[in-house]
Design a protein around this motif. Structure first.
Motif, PDB file in Angstrom:
ATOM      1  N   GLY A 302       0.829  -1.205   0.000  1.00  0.00           N
ATOM      2  CA  GLY A 302       0.000   0.000   0.000  1.00  0.00           C
ATOM      3  C   GLY A 302       0.864   1.256   0.000  1.00  0.00           C
ATOM      4  O   GLY A 302       0.591   2.223  -0.735  1.00  0.00           O
ATOM      5  N   THR A 303       1.924   1.222   0.774  1.00  0.00           N
ATOM      6  CA  THR A 303       2.820   2.384   0.859  1.00  0.00           C
ATOM      7  C   THR A 303       3.510   2.629  -0.487  1.00  0.00           C
ATOM      8  O   THR A 303       3.621   3.771  -0.948  1.00  0.00           O
ATOM      9  CB  THR A 303       3.873   2.140   1.964  1.00  0.00           C
ATOM     10  OG1 THR A 303       3.188   1.887   3.179  1.00  0.00           O
ATOM     11  CG2 THR A 303       4.798   3.320   2.126  1.00  0.00           C
ATOM     12  N   ALA A 304       3.953   1.539  -1.129  1.00  0.00           N
ATOM     13  CA  ALA A 304       4.646   1.685  -2.413  1.00  0.00           C
ATOM     14  C   ALA A 304       3.715   2.303  -3.459  1.00  0.00           C
ATOM     15  O   ALA A 304       4.097   3.223  -4.198  1.00  0.00           O
ATOM     16  CB  ALA A 304       5.144   0.324  -2.878  1.00  0.00           C
ATOM     17  N   ALA A 342       9.197   2.404   8.038  1.00  0.00           N
ATOM     18  CA  ALA A 342       8.884   1.609   9.229  1.00  0.00           C
ATOM     19  C   ALA A 342       7.376   1.399   9.291  1.00  0.00           C
ATOM     20  O   ALA A 342       6.620   2.150   8.674  1.00  0.00           O
ATOM     21  CB  ALA A 342       9.367   2.342  10.467  1.00  0.00           C
ATOM     22  N   GLY A 343       6.951   0.392  10.042  1.00  0.00           N
ATOM     23  CA  GLY A 343       5.517   0.129  10.122  1.00  0.00           C
ATOM     24  C   GLY A 343       4.826   1.004  11.149  1.00  0.00           C
ATOM     25  O   GLY A 343       4.120   0.530  12.024  1.00  0.00           O
ATOM     26  N   ILE A 344       5.046   2.292  11.053  1.00  0.00           N
ATOM     27  CA  ILE A 344       4.458   3.223  12.013  1.00  0.00           C
ATOM     28  C   ILE A 344       3.680   4.312  11.249  1.00  0.00           C
ATOM     29  O   ILE A 344       3.882   4.469  10.045  1.00  0.00           O
ATOM     30  CB  ILE A 344       5.538   3.887  12.907  1.00  0.00           C
ATOM     31  CG1 ILE A 344       6.597   4.567  12.036  1.00  0.00           C
ATOM     32  CG2 ILE A 344       6.184   2.865  13.817  1.00  0.00           C
ATOM     33  CD1 ILE A 344       7.596   5.397  12.817  1.00  0.00           C
ATOM     34  N   PRO A 345       2.802   5.067  11.925  1.00  0.00           N
ATOM     35  CA  PRO A 345       1.999   6.041  11.195  1.00  0.00           C
ATOM     36  C   PRO A 345       2.839   7.031  10.379  1.00  0.00           C
ATOM     37  O   PRO A 345       3.835   7.559  10.860  1.00  0.00           O
ATOM     38  CB  PRO A 345       1.225   6.749  12.312  1.00  0.00           C
ATOM     39  CG  PRO A 345       1.135   5.745  13.389  1.00  0.00           C
ATOM     40  CD  PRO A 345       2.408   4.961  13.331  1.00  0.00           C
ATOM     41  N   VAL A 383      -3.940  -2.212   3.562  1.00  0.00           N
ATOM     42  CA  VAL A 383      -3.469  -2.996   2.411  1.00  0.00           C
ATOM     43  C   VAL A 383      -2.104  -3.631   2.728  1.00  0.00           C
ATOM     44  O   VAL A 383      -1.834  -4.783   2.353  1.00  0.00           O
ATOM     45  CB  VAL A 383      -3.403  -2.115   1.143  1.00  0.00           C
ATOM     46  CG1 VAL A 383      -2.757  -2.853  -0.010  1.00  0.00           C
ATOM     47  CG2 VAL A 383      -4.805  -1.678   0.748  1.00  0.00           C
ATOM     48  N   ASN A 384      -1.249  -2.908   3.437  1.00  0.00           N
ATOM     49  CA  ASN A 384       0.051  -3.478   3.827  1.00  0.00           C
ATOM     50  C   ASN A 384      -0.144  -4.770   4.621  1.00  0.00           C
ATOM     51  O   ASN A 384       0.514  -5.782   4.373  1.00  0.00           O
ATOM     52  CB  ASN A 384       0.843  -2.488   4.700  1.00  0.00           C
ATOM     53  CG  ASN A 384       1.348  -1.290   3.912  1.00  0.00           C
ATOM     54  OD1 ASN A 384       1.350  -1.321   2.681  1.00  0.00           O
ATOM     55  ND2 ASN A 384       1.768  -0.243   4.598  1.00  0.00           N
ATOM     56  N   VAL A 385      -1.052  -4.714   5.569  1.00  0.00           N
ATOM     57  CA  VAL A 385      -1.284  -5.885   6.433  1.00  0.00           C
ATOM     58  C   VAL A 385      -1.909  -7.035   5.628  1.00  0.00           C
ATOM     59  O   VAL A 385      -1.552  -8.194   5.793  1.00  0.00           O
ATOM     60  CB  VAL A 385      -2.174  -5.489   7.632  1.00  0.00           C
ATOM     61  CG1 VAL A 385      -2.705  -6.705   8.363  1.00  0.00           C
ATOM     62  CG2 VAL A 385      -1.377  -4.612   8.601  1.00  0.00           C
TER      63      VAL A 385
HETATM   64  N1  ASP Z   1       1.636   3.490   8.307  1.00  0.00           N
HETATM   65  C1  ASP Z   1       2.169   2.536   7.369  1.00  0.00           C
HETATM   66  C2  ASP Z   1       2.337   1.187   8.040  1.00  0.00           C
HETATM   67  O1  ASP Z   1       2.508   1.113   9.222  1.00  0.00           O
HETATM   68  C3  ASP Z   1       3.472   3.004   6.777  1.00  0.00           C
HETATM   69  C4  ASP Z   1       3.222   4.200   5.885  1.00  0.00           C
HETATM   70  O2  ASP Z   1       2.866   4.010   4.711  1.00  0.00           O
HETATM   71  O3  ASP Z   1       3.332   5.329   6.333  1.00  0.00           O
HETATM   72  O4  ASP Z   1       2.281   0.180   7.383  1.00  0.00           O
END
Ligand code: ASP
Length: 402
Positions: A302-304, A342-345, A383-385
């Protein structure tokens, strides 16, 4: 799904909807409830490090032989690379067709200083972040990549030493079991946690009227990202059906994790739930322990997708033409930037600087998309998850075979 699980899914959906409604309608007054969401988030974060340590070490040792680790690792990385590439491609195709930046309102620019000051990101930083000189320091800052690398090496080394290793392997197996039990307890709190997280985020940005104004300003950009995420979500579903032995039941089982990802905007914080849901869905534990922690840290479809669309949007808004070469550069760097996030907001917003730099676009362009990023972040994290979870299902047969 069992009745208990059903209730929990419905509870989380209601929590999210109620959170949107209350945050939208009551604005800042909802901030007084934000501590409930913080409590939920902190409880999840508290699980991450011990869970990853137990999961990866016991996952690697259960493979038995270091050579199998290489093979399975190869499949896993191949899956991540392929699906991330598909995500970027979907993003690029849509942004070229819809051209959301052409009609963008540049006057919505906001200062980007907080982001630009946050950290220096580049390819060498990404590679350096794999190793930490002090693993305790990494753990205390929840820097997951060095912990994962350490645990992979530790587990691999453990499989090569002689007899007397049973007790240490059992210790990590049991550590993992205990952590999973704790996660199930925390999960019961998810409906309230998600409600509070969503309501307070909506409140923080000033409630419904402000959000409406933001959406109007960058509406077609927002629409393009959401459409892209939806397409990729469905593509992942197709991959699940074709390449794994699991079907639509799997999506239903994973809903709790996907919704929590939306609520927390953090794949790392959601990881404990993702693992627990995947195990309940019947995925072999080896696959869950091996694929999900790594996925939550480096696999971000999702991020990509979002980074590719956002960078093209900025270029279009500035009236700068991105030809085929530039788009190939965006394709490669958006993939790398997603791995580095990173997997953070809102981590993706920071690593997007790599992509902007690579195609010589001004970093200030981020200002145009900043205001709405918190909302898109929630969708892309979901979507990442989902991407990680499908990975665990697709790699499973290879793990059992190897
Ligand atoms: N918040 C996303 C995540 O934790 C990372 C991002 O796209 O900013 O997967």
């Amino acid at each position: 799904m069992s009745i208990g699980e059903n209730k929990l899914v419905i509870g989380i959906i209601l929590g999210a909807l109620l959170g949107i409604f209350c945050g939208w309608s009551f604005g800042e007054s909802m901030l007084s409830l934000s501590w409930l969401g913080d409590l939920f988030l902190d409880a999840l974060k508290m699980m991450i490090v011990p869970l990853i340590v137990g999961a990866i070490i016991s996952g690697v040792t259960s493979l038995g032989d270091v050579r199998r680790l290489g093979k399975v690792g190869g499949y896993t990385l191949l899956y991540y690379a392929m699906t991330t590439a598909c995500a970027v491609l979907i993003g690029l195709i849509l942004v070229n067709i819809i051209q959301p930046g052409v009609s963008a309102n540049l006057e919505t620019e906001i200062t980007t200083e907080p982001i630009l000051e946050r950290e220096n990101v580049g390819l060498s930083e990404l590679i350096k972040s794999l190793i930490s000189p002090n693993i305790i320091h990494a753990a205390s800052n929840t820097q997951l990549l060095p912990i994962i690398v350490f645990c992979l090496l530790f587990g691999a080394a453990l499989t090569t030493i002689g007899k007397n290793k049973k007790s240490i392997i059992n210790f990590f197996d049991e550590l993992n079991e205990v952590m999973m039990k704790l996660v199930m307890w925390i999960m019961l709190f998810a409906p309230i946690g998600v409600f509070s997280l969503v309501a307070s985020q909506f409140a923080r940005v000033g409630g419904g009227e402000n959000i409406k104004a933001e959406l109007i300003a960058v509406g077609s950009y927002f629409f393009t990202v959401i459409l892209g995420l939806l397409c990729h979500f469905l593509l992942l579903f197709l991959i699940l059906i074709i390449f794994s032995t699991h079907g639509k039941q799997y999506l239903l089982k994973l809903l709790r994790a996907i919704l929590t990802a939306f609520g927390t905007a953090s794949s790392s914080a959601t990881l404990p739930l993702t693992m627990s849901c995947a195990i309940e869905a019947g995925i072999d534990k080896k696959s869950v322990k091996f694929v999900l922690p790594i996925g939550a840290t480096i696999n971000m479809d999702g991020t990509a997708l979002y980074e590719a669309i956002a960078v093209m949007f900025i270029a279009q808004a500035y009236g700068i033409n991105m030809g085929a070469t530039e788009q190939v550069i965006i394709f490669i760097t958006a993939t790398l930037a997603a791995i580095g996030a990173a997997g953070i907001p809102q981590a993706g917003l920071v690593t997007m600087l790599i992509v902007l730099n690579a195609v010589n676009l001004p970093a200030e362009g981020i200002g145009m998309i900043l205001a709405i990023d918190w909302l898109l972040d929630r969708f892309r994290t979901a979507v990442n998850v989902w991407g990680d979870s499908v990975g665990a299902a697709v790699i499973e047969p290879h793990l059992l075979k190897s």
